[in-house]
Design an enzyme around this catalytic site. Structure first.
Site, PDB file in Angstrom:
ATOM      1  N   TRP A 170       0.830  -1.210   0.000  1.00 14.68           N
ATOM      2  CA  TRP A 170       0.000   0.000   0.000  1.00 14.68           C
ATOM      3  C   TRP A 170       0.861   1.254   0.000  1.00 14.68           C
ATOM      4  CZ3 TRP A 170      -4.504  -0.250  -1.982  1.00 14.68           C
ATOM      5  CH2 TRP A 170      -5.198  -1.462  -1.944  1.00 14.68           C
ATOM      6  N   ASP A 185      -1.954   6.835   6.016  1.00 16.39           N
ATOM      7  CA  ASP A 185      -3.033   5.976   5.512  1.00 16.39           C
ATOM      8  C   ASP A 185      -3.403   4.995   6.612  1.00 16.39           C
ATOM      9  OD1 ASP A 185      -4.676   4.108   4.393  1.00 16.39           O
ATOM     10  OD2 ASP A 185      -3.332   3.561   2.742  1.00 16.39           O
ATOM     11  N   LYS A 201     -12.989  -1.310   6.589  1.00 16.79           N
ATOM     12  CA  LYS A 201     -12.380  -2.173   7.589  1.00 16.79           C
ATOM     13  C   LYS A 201     -13.004  -1.871   8.959  1.00 16.79           C
ATOM     14  CE  LYS A 201      -8.813  -2.001   4.352  1.00 16.79           C
ATOM     15  NZ  LYS A 201      -8.901  -3.239   3.632  1.00 16.79           N
TER      16      LYS A 201
END
Lengths: 361, 361
Positions: free
Chosen positions: A103, A173, A197
């Protein structure tokens, strides 16, 4: 109705059953108004009330200081990867990025399209099993910001500490770690998190941004991607994802009912500890991540023999333990144990892992 | 549960009760899998099945030719206002836009940030009550595309015809008219529509684009806004808004069950005809739009005396006729009668309007 499964999906992930039941009960008729939240104008008193309460509850949970805006946006973290440099990286400026996995690398790649990116540290030298300590970082004095990924959802690597960047804004993030434990928001310039999430359904991304960072968007930045436009319009420059916002609000309410992030942090601490302790003591399962850098939310593990992967997954499925297959880039297994995955789910997984090890170990 | 109201909201708008009931029934447990659609990986067989069927049903409904891609995106029509020039307008190119009201103007303003925009025609000369005929348009021979707004949600103006643009791709914001009647998609280069009127909940925008228009994105275009990236990844470059996509799929199924767009078109024709006929025959209500250019979906009307607005709205609310207040820029009333607003709702509105006229006319 069949029994609800234990769902270890990395995202879109499990949601609390109590939240789903509340949403179900009012899906056709919100509080006797005769319509669904989905059918309300986003400018109606009813929806503005829902939206305002959701924001306030999130502010309460994270103790967000008053000089931060909370934005409810679309496009997921991947859109933020562009939105951040478009808002914060001047045309001839430079940004520091920390590479800790897949990511981070996506964020780095997209930012590189809009300016100079300095990869100030990388976990590559450690095969992405260890986070390089800040003493190894080569930060730029003139960086517009420092970006990092506190939790790598795929690799299962998590920062147990917050980097120190002085006056340079820290951008994070937090997609797969936000709301898993208390957080000092004041250490950050900007935090963003895809909802799917720990916040709610996919199609929503929450951005928390310090006010002094607003109003710096590049001329090429689409109006919809300008944080200041979103902030000035209460995240309603156009029609927001109202259903996702409402569901996020129900999650925030539920988190407060559970005792907030101190309580969730204690539960999450126990959940991950149990799982790693079991893996470390086992002769069949392994997790490669350095102990101090292990994720609380995403726990990848391997079986000693890859041939056991299929029977392991089949047995898990048969017991209602779903979505344990690891990301294809890593292989093996992964248990994502977000807030909505309770201790009973972890216990059920551990019981199965023990049973499987006895048979195949 | 209280009775479901008649909901005339312009968007987010009413959804079919049958669809909401189906979503409600499977909200905690989709088809016995033990989890909600919201809790499934977008890469799971289950969700890919849901997504694929939704796209196929939309293709069936609109007879979308095979050389068009159907994209399920985020950010609403307002993000498309930037995404279109970022994908289709070369750096030194020019685009033609038709101005028929507030939404056209927003599209024009955003496109102007990325290149030369020629307003080839404007309804301004007609106080936005009449659409200028194509004989009055000043199209550019070298335009990258021609953009127009087939239905102006706020003004209540709708094209009963499709512009002829030869080899220049025609681009249309169909947010508030898509799926209201049959459409010849082959006449268009690109069609886009925010979901929150005739497709589903907000947070989803559907773009239908001819394949030869893919792969032209400008270097400054965020990856997430590049139509080719979305097309190459089946709208799953990152996590899509899965719940909204699923709900849109339920709407498409429902539309097929109703007999498709021929059947919906016939119902919608009757609904709007009844309402306009009543308004035109009334001494209290007026609609200012030229008869040939009246919207089937959004019907603004005024009362002879503004002082009657408040009692009209209060009486409507008391009868469960919700969201009839017109947009603040236009004033008066507006009845949005999308697919999910059935003939019974229009009849109930007409009965109330007649009753109110008898009392106050």
């Amino acid at each position: 109705m069949s029994k609800r499964a234990y769902n270890f999906c990395a995202g879109p992930a499990a949601l609390p059953e109590a939240v789903l039941k509340k949403a179900q009960a009012e899906l056709l008729d919100w509080q006797g108004k005769g319509l669904s939240v989905m059918e309300m104008s986003h400018r109606s008193d009813e929806f503005v009330g829902i939206a305002t309460k959701a924001e306030q509850d999130l502010r309460d949970l994270l103790s967000i200081p008053s000089d931060y805006k909370v934005l409810f946006l679309q496009g997921g973290a991947s859109q933020q990867f562009a939105q951040i440099p478009l808002n914060l990286l001047p045309e001839n400026g430079k940004a520091d990025y920390i590479d800790t996995g897949i990511w981070s690398k996506k964020a780095i790649e997209e930012a590189g399209r809009y300016g100079r990116v300095n990869v100030a540290a990388s976990a590559k030298a450690y095969d992405y099993f260890t986070i390089p300590g800040q003493n190894e970082w080569k930060l730029s004095a003139d960086a517009a910001y420092v970006h990092y990924t506190p939790n790598e959802t795929i690799g299962g690597l998590e920062f147990g500490w917050i980097p120190e960047t002085g006056d340079v804004p820290l951008v994070a993030d937090m997609s797969s770690t936000i709301l898993s434990r208390p957080l000092d928001v004041s250490r950050f310039g900007l935090i963003y998190a895809g909802a799917q999430k720990n916040i709610g359904p996919s199609g929503l991304v929450v951005t928390i941004v310090r006010e002094d960072l607003l109003g710096r968007a590049r001329s090429i930045c689409p109006t919809m991607l300008d944080y200041k436009v979103a902030a000035d319009n209460g995240s309603m420059y156009n029609t927001p994802p109202t259903l996702a916002w409402y569901l996020a609000g129900l999650i925030f309410e539920w988190l407060k009912e559970q005792g907030g992030l101190e309580a969730m942090g204690a539960i999450n601490q126990r959940k991950q500890q149990k799982l790693y302790d079991f893996i470390d003591a086992s002769g069949l399962y392994t997790n490669p991540i350095a102990k101090n850098d292990r994720s609380w939310m995403n726990i990848p593990f391997r079986l000693a023999d890859e041939k056991l992967d299929k029977p392991f997954l089949a047995g898990a499925d048969a017991r209602g333990l779903l979505n344990l297959k690891g990301h294809r880039s890593v292989g093996g297994m992964r248990a994502s144990i977000y807030n909505a995955v309770d201790e009973a789910a972890v216990d059920a997984l551990l019981a199965y892992m023990a049973e499987f090890e006895k048979e195949h170990g």
